[in-house]
Design a protein around this motif. Structure first.
Motif, PDB file in Angstrom:
ATOM      1  N   ARG A 155       0.808  -1.217   0.000  1.00  9.03           N
ATOM      2  CA  ARG A 155       0.000   0.000   0.000  1.00  9.03           C
ATOM      3  C   ARG A 155       0.843   1.269   0.000  1.00  9.03           C
ATOM      4  NH1 ARG A 155      -3.085  -1.682   5.340  1.00  9.03           N
ATOM      5  NH2 ARG A 155      -0.868  -1.952   5.814  1.00  9.03           N
ATOM      6  N   PRO A 164       7.767   0.802  -0.501  1.00  7.60           N
ATOM      7  CA  PRO A 164       6.785   0.306  -1.474  1.00  7.60           C
ATOM      8  C   PRO A 164       7.358  -0.897  -2.223  1.00  7.60           C
ATOM      9  CG  PRO A 164       7.806   2.324  -2.257  1.00  7.60           C
ATOM     10  CD  PRO A 164       8.321   2.107  -0.870  1.00  7.60           C
ATOM     11  N   ARG A 206       3.347   4.202  -1.080  1.00  3.98           N
ATOM     12  CA  ARG A 206       3.621   4.881  -2.347  1.00  3.98           C
ATOM     13  C   ARG A 206       5.024   5.475  -2.392  1.00  3.98           C
ATOM     14  NH1 ARG A 206       0.316   2.030  -3.384  1.00  3.98           N
ATOM     15  NH2 ARG A 206      -1.835   2.372  -4.072  1.00  3.98           N
ATOM     16  N   ARG A 207       5.664   5.563  -1.249  1.00  9.95           N
ATOM     17  CA  ARG A 207       7.012   6.130  -1.207  1.00  9.95           C
ATOM     18  C   ARG A 207       7.746   5.559   0.000  1.00  9.95           C
ATOM     19  NH1 ARG A 207       7.027  10.134   2.742  1.00  9.95           N
ATOM     20  NH2 ARG A 207       4.944  10.823   3.404  1.00  9.95           N
TER      21      ARG A 207
END
Length: 259
Positions: A41, A59, A43-44
Motif C-alpha cells: 500500500r 513500497p 507509495r514512497r
C-alpha cells in the motif's frame, strides 16, 4: 458464465506485508534496530519513530539498496528524534542500570533469587531479583507486575478524594498498554488507564485520572466538562503540556521494556 478475466481477478491474492529488521549505526556511534516493512500500500519510502521503535516502510517497487541509502541519509534526523523522545532500550539482566518511575530514572540493582520480582528500597532505588537463568519473558512479566502494583497504589491513594463529587464510582479500573490514548471511560463505567502513566510525573498521572473521572459527569469535552476538570485540577493545562512534551518518550520506554 463469468468471464475468464473476472475469475482471475477474484482468485488473485493481494500482496502480503513483509517484515524484517536491521541494525543501523548512527553518526554518534549508537546502534539502533530498525523494522523494515515492505508494504504494497505504500507509495514512497518513509521513515518513522513511534512508541514501537523505528520503522522503515518501502513500497513494492523500491529496492533494498534504495532503502539503505534513505536510512543513511536520515541518520542525523533519527539521532535527533531519539534524543528528543528517548531511546528505546530493552530490559537486560545485569545491564539495565536505571528504570523509569514517577517521572524519574531510578537506580536499579540486580540480585539473584528464586523467582523474578522487583522491589523498591528505602532509598528510592529499585532492586530486580531474578534467577540467573531467567529469560526475557520472565523479567518483563515481573517488571509489568511491579509497574501495575505501583500504579494501583497511586490510584488507591488519589481516588477517595474525588469519589464524593461524582454521581457514581467507576465500575472497575483497568491498566493496559495503550498505543495512543492515556485513558478511556466505557459506557459501563469501566475506567481504563495507560500503564505508562506510572512512568510519568505523579501530578500528570493524577490529572489523567481526574480527566477520566469527570467523564462520569459529562461524557464529552464540553465547557461544562472542562469546568469540572479545572475545579479538581487547576493546573491541568500544565499537565497536558507535559504529555505533549514527554508522552511519546514515556510510551516508547514502556514498550521497549515490556516487549
Amino acid at each position: 458464465m463469468p468471464s475468464p478475466s473476472r475469475l482471475l481477478s477474484r482468485s488473485a491474492k493481494p500482496a502480503s506485508i513483509l517484515r524484517d529488521s536491521l541494525r543501523l549505526t548512527l553518526e554518534d556511534g549508537r546502534e539502533i534496530e530498525v523494522l523494515r516493512v515492505r508494504d504494497p500500500r505504500a507509495r514512497r519510502i518513509r521513515l518513522s519513530i513511534s512508541e514501537r521503535g523505528t520503522r522503515l516502510t518501502l513500497p513494492l517497487r523500491a529496492s533494498l539498496v534504495s532503502g539503505d541509502v534513505f536510512l543513511q541519509q536520515h541518520r542525523g534526523w533519527l539521532a535527533a528524534q531519539i534524543d528528543a523522545h528517548g531511546a528505546t532500550l530493552p530490559l537486560q539482566r545485569g545491564i539495565t542500570a536505571h528504570l523509569p518511575l514517577h517521572g524519574d530514572q531510578r537506580p536499579l540493582r540486580w540480585e539473584g533469587g528464586r523467582f523474578s520480582h522487583v522491589r523498591m528500597d528505602d532509598d528510592g532505588a529499585l532492586t530486580f531479583v531474578s534467577p540467573e537463568h531467567a529469560g526475557a519473558a520472565a523479567l518483563q512479566r515481573a517488571l509489568r507486575e511491579f509497574y501495575e502494583a505501583r500504579a494501583r497504589a497511586d490510584i488507591g491513594r488519589w481516588l477517595p478524594a474525588y469519589l464524593s463529587g461524582l454521581p457514581r464510582a467507576p465500575s472497575r479500573i483497568r491498566l493496559k498498554i495503550m498505543s495512543s490514548q492515556w485513558g478511556s471511560l466505557a459506557p459501563d463505567g469501566t475506567l481504563t488507564l495507560d500503564l505508562s502513566l506510572v512512568l510519568a510525573a505523579p501530578s500528570a498521572f493524577e490529572y489523567v485520572l481526574v480527566h477520566e473521572l469527570c467523564h462520569l459527569i459529562h461524557a464529552n469535552h464540553s465547557r461544562d466538562f472542562w469546568r469540572e476538570v479545572e475545579a479538581r485540577c487547576p493546573g491541568w493545562r500544565d499537565e497536558r503540556d507535559y504529555f505533549r512534551e514527554h508522552g511519546r518518550r514515556l510510551k516508547a520506554e514502556l514498550h521497549a521494556l515490556l516487549s
